[in-house]
Design a protein around this motif. Structure first.
Motif, PDB file in Angstrom:
ATOM      1  N   GLY A 175       0.803  -1.215   0.000  1.00 36.65           N
ATOM      2  CA  GLY A 175       0.000   0.000   0.000  1.00 36.65           C
ATOM      3  C   GLY A 175       0.837   1.267   0.000  1.00 36.65           C
ATOM      4  O   GLY A 175       0.434   2.272  -0.593  1.00 36.65           O
ATOM      5  N   ILE A 176       2.003   1.239   0.653  1.00 36.96           N
ATOM      6  CA  ILE A 176       2.818   2.457   0.695  1.00 36.96           C
ATOM      7  C   ILE A 176       3.990   2.417  -0.289  1.00 36.96           C
ATOM      8  O   ILE A 176       4.513   3.467  -0.654  1.00 36.96           O
ATOM      9  N   GLU A 177       4.384   1.215  -0.714  1.00 42.10           N
ATOM     10  CA  GLU A 177       5.456   1.090  -1.712  1.00 42.10           C
ATOM     11  C   GLU A 177       5.037   0.051  -2.752  1.00 42.10           C
ATOM     12  O   GLU A 177       5.519  -1.074  -2.789  1.00 42.10           O
ATOM     13  N   PRO A 178       4.128   0.431  -3.644  1.00 42.89           N
ATOM     14  CA  PRO A 178       3.567  -0.543  -4.592  1.00 42.89           C
ATOM     15  C   PRO A 178       4.575  -1.125  -5.578  1.00 42.89           C
ATOM     16  O   PRO A 178       4.329  -2.193  -6.143  1.00 42.89           O
ATOM     17  N   SER A 179       5.707  -0.465  -5.788  1.00 39.90           N
ATOM     18  CA  SER A 179       6.683  -0.984  -6.747  1.00 39.90           C
ATOM     19  C   SER A 179       7.555  -2.092  -6.163  1.00 39.90           C
ATOM     20  O   SER A 179       8.248  -2.802  -6.910  1.00 39.90           O
ATOM     21  N   LEU A 180       7.562  -2.249  -4.837  1.00 39.00           N
ATOM     22  CA  LEU A 180       8.323  -3.347  -4.253  1.00 39.00           C
ATOM     23  C   LEU A 180       7.712  -4.680  -4.647  1.00 39.00           C
ATOM     24  O   LEU A 180       6.479  -4.828  -4.686  1.00 39.00           O
ATOM     25  N   ASN A 181       8.544  -5.647  -4.947  1.00 39.74           N
ATOM     26  CA  ASN A 181       8.037  -6.997  -5.186  1.00 39.74           C
ATOM     27  C   ASN A 181       7.498  -7.556  -3.870  1.00 39.74           C
ATOM     28  O   ASN A 181       8.067  -7.320  -2.803  1.00 39.74           O
ATOM     29  N   PRO A 182       6.391  -8.321  -3.920  1.00 40.13           N
ATOM     30  CA  PRO A 182       5.722  -8.757  -2.682  1.00 40.13           C
ATOM     31  C   PRO A 182       6.408  -9.955  -2.026  1.00 40.13           C
ATOM     32  O   PRO A 182       5.801 -11.015  -1.813  1.00 40.13           O
ATOM     33  N   ILE A 183       7.674  -9.779  -1.675  1.00 39.92           N
ATOM     34  CA  ILE A 183       8.429 -10.873  -1.065  1.00 39.92           C
ATOM     35  C   ILE A 183       8.617 -10.673   0.437  1.00 39.92           C
ATOM     36  O   ILE A 183       9.226 -11.509   1.106  1.00 39.92           O
ATOM     37  N   PHE A 184       8.080  -9.572   0.957  1.00 35.06           N
ATOM     38  CA  PHE A 184       8.273  -9.256   2.370  1.00 35.06           C
ATOM     39  C   PHE A 184       6.952  -9.403   3.123  1.00 35.06           C
ATOM     40  O   PHE A 184       6.038  -8.589   2.946  1.00 35.06           O
ATOM     41  N   PRO A 185       6.818 -10.396   3.998  1.00 33.79           N
ATOM     42  CA  PRO A 185       5.569 -10.554   4.746  1.00 33.79           C
ATOM     43  C   PRO A 185       5.422  -9.583   5.907  1.00 33.79           C
ATOM     44  O   PRO A 185       4.315  -9.408   6.432  1.00 33.79           O
ATOM     45  N   ALA A 186       6.522  -8.937   6.332  1.00 37.26           N
ATOM     46  CA  ALA A 186       6.441  -8.056   7.496  1.00 37.26           C
ATOM     47  C   ALA A 186       7.308  -6.825   7.290  1.00 37.26           C
ATOM     48  O   ALA A 186       8.369  -6.881   6.656  1.00 37.26           O
ATOM     49  N   GLY A 187       6.844  -5.717   7.839  1.00 41.40           N
ATOM     50  CA  GLY A 187       7.593  -4.477   7.735  1.00 41.40           C
ATOM     51  C   GLY A 187       7.318  -3.575   8.912  1.00 41.40           C
ATOM     52  O   GLY A 187       6.368  -3.790   9.683  1.00 41.40           O
ATOM     53  N   LEU A 188       8.155  -2.544   9.063  1.00 47.88           N
ATOM     54  CA  LEU A 188       7.973  -1.554  10.114  1.00 47.88           C
ATOM     55  C   LEU A 188       8.258  -0.183   9.530  1.00 47.88           C
ATOM     56  O   LEU A 188       9.373   0.102   9.078  1.00 47.88           O
ATOM     57  N   LEU A 189       7.229   0.662   9.515  1.00 49.32           N
ATOM     58  CA  LEU A 189       7.355   2.037   9.040  1.00 49.32           C
ATOM     59  C   LEU A 189       7.659   2.936  10.233  1.00 49.32           C
ATOM     60  O   LEU A 189       6.943   2.909  11.234  1.00 49.32           O
ATOM     61  N   ILE A 190       8.730   3.732  10.116  1.00 43.63           N
ATOM     62  CA  ILE A 190       9.119   4.651  11.189  1.00 43.63           C
ATOM     63  C   ILE A 190       9.012   6.068  10.622  1.00 43.63           C
ATOM     64  O   ILE A 190       9.937   6.571   9.967  1.00 43.63           O
ATOM     65  N   PRO A 191       7.894   6.751  10.840  1.00 41.63           N
ATOM     66  CA  PRO A 191       7.629   8.025  10.160  1.00 41.63           C
ATOM     67  C   PRO A 191       8.560   9.167  10.542  1.00 41.63           C
ATOM     68  O   PRO A 191       8.767  10.086   9.746  1.00 41.63           O
ATOM     69  N   CYS A 192       9.123   9.175  11.745  1.00 38.36           N
ATOM     70  CA  CYS A 192       9.903  10.336  12.199  1.00 38.36           C
ATOM     71  C   CYS A 192      11.264  10.437  11.530  1.00 38.36           C
ATOM     72  O   CYS A 192      11.942  11.462  11.653  1.00 38.36           O
ATOM     73  N   VAL A 193      11.685   9.402  10.830  1.00 39.30           N
ATOM     74  CA  VAL A 193      13.004   9.403  10.196  1.00 39.30           C
ATOM     75  C   VAL A 193      12.941  10.195   8.887  1.00 39.30           C
ATOM     76  O   VAL A 193      12.018  10.024   8.091  1.00 39.30           O
ATOM     77  N   GLY A 194      13.908  11.044   8.667  1.00 41.46           N
ATOM     78  CA  GLY A 194      13.998  11.778   7.408  1.00 41.46           C
ATOM     79  C   GLY A 194      15.051  11.171   6.507  1.00 41.46           C
ATOM     80  O   GLY A 194      15.760  10.225   6.875  1.00 41.46           O
TER      81      GLY A 194
END
Length: 414
Positions: A175-194
């Motif tokens: 949903g946030i990175e549609p161009s990534l190939n769907p090989i990752f079942p888990a992720g962590l978004l850290i919004p405060c990082v620039g």
């Protein structure tokens, strides 16, 4: 009468020290063998790492030692010739990973990193390069189902330290990175990082701001440093000698070469790293840097293309390139994203590292007027601006923005 300073090293840390001293009325000369931002500050992933406050040698290191020492993990390439050449340093690094040390060092690093984005945002506005700043966070990715538990554990740890994060499943990642190939079942978004699209260009822009404000930049190799008189220092270089009341050494992995003739051994060692750029295929994009945990590489959108970084190469600083890790990272990145051809050559740099994973920031013992700012490992680009403020505040007798005691040179230099 105007006070004077020389700053040795024109990476992010050195340039930031020069700007902060200049802001307090010093006439500053910034000296480096290369143009500003062309060494260690050039080659990183461009991440403004507000959440990177866990030391590399933390208690979890012990469970990975077998894989690391056997060069079975992409995060590390270990030269045994180098390791056996400095066994005391390696043992100290492992000793500092014990649980009793973790809490204090995490607190120290968080104090150093928490204002990272705000400080860079302000400096980029002053330097006219705000367009290079992204405030879209960073994304960590796991390739196995076990990643769900790892992502949740990191989420909980960050939340306990006041950092918001969002655990994502495969659908959320797409949903946030549609161009990534769907090989990752888990992720962590850290919004405060620039992040930025060219760390070298940002460093150069800060140096240009320093020059516009009257600072002097001298491109010359530094061959020696010595007391000039009772209240000053002299740097010998390939273009002449430079004298000032205050000297700041911010030469990163080359700092030890300059300090040891003064009888100062900071216990410094070096981590090498590599990157290369690849073009994305047409119609694809990436909104933020992503870190493939199992592949041990960053993929970061840059103005030159997508930058792929390697894990740590613990070889001698000036040894020939060892491309095992960057080749593995490139192959893993091709699995994760539809990438095209390599652009340009593979870059290699070196990061300065101390046994406790904390930088050295402060006045050198027994050497009044000699100030040290190095050893930032992977967060020098992020924490250069606050390091400059710490140094300049202490030089001027002001209260530093954070407690400098954990970074005191006296912890390694007697």
């Amino acid at each position: 009468m105007t006070r004077t300073a020389i700053v040795l090293g024109a990476g992010m840390v050195g340039v930031s020290c020069a700007l902060s001293l200049q802001k307090r009325g010093f006439a500053v000369t910034l000296i480096d063998r290369r143009e500003p931002g062309r060494e260690t500050s050039y080659g990183n992933a461009g991440v403004l790492a507000a959440s990177s406050f866990v030391p590399l040698n933390n208690p979890s290191l012990y469970a990975k030692i077998a894989d690391y020492l056997g060069n079975r993990h992409p995060a590390l390439n270990l030269s045994w010739r180098r390791a056996l050449g400095r066994p005391g340093w390696l043992l100290r690094f492992l000793w500092e990973a014990r649980p009793s040390q973790a809490k204090a060092r995490i607190a120290a690093l968080q104090s150093l990193t928490e204002s990272t984005v705000a400080r860079h945002r302000a400096l980029m506005a002053e330097a006219g390069v705000s367009h290079r700043l992204r405030e879209t966070g960073t994304l960590k990715l796991w390739r196995t189902e076990a990643g769900h538990a790892a992502a949740q554990a990191e989420h909980d740890f960050l939340q306990a330290h006041g950092i918001e994060a969002q655990v994502l499943d495969r659908q959320g990642i797409s949903g946030i990175e549609p161009s990534l190939n769907p090989i990752f079942p888990a992720g962590l978004l850290i919004p405060c990082v620039g992040s930025v699209d060219s760390p070298g260009a940002v460093t150069a822009a800060y140096a240009a701001l320093f020059a516009e404000r009257g600072g002097r930049i001298e491109q010359a190799a530094v061959s020696g440093l010595a007391r000039h008189d009772a209240a000053g220092w002299r740097a010998s270089t390939t273009t002449g000698r430079f004298e000032a009341e205050v000297a700041v050494v911010a030469l990163g992995p080359w700092t030890g070469d300059l300090l040891k003739p003064l009888g100062l051994d900071p216990g410094l060692d070096v981590e090498r790293g590599y990157h290369r750029h690849l073009q994305p295929q047409a119609g694809t994009s990436l909104s933020r840097p992503v870190y493939d945990v199992d592949g041990a590489y960053y993929m970061a959108p840059m103005e030159q293309g997508f930058r792929i970084t390697s894990g740590v190469d613990l070889s001698f600083r000036d040894a020939p390139d060892e491309h095992r890790q960057i080749e593995a990272a490139t192959a893993a990145a091709h699995e994760a994203f539809p990438l095209g051809e390599v652009v340009g050559e593979t870059w290699r740099g070196a990061r300065p590292t101390l046994p406790d994973s904390l930088p050295m920031i402060g006045e050198a013992p027994r050497n009044p007027g000699l100030w040290l700012a190095f050893g930032h490992q992977h967060i020098g680009f992020s924490t250069g601006p606050i390091t400059g403020e710490i140094i300049a505040a202490m030089v001027c007798g002001e209260t530093p923005p954070i407690d400098p005691m954990p970074f005191s040179p006296g912890r390694f230099i007697g």
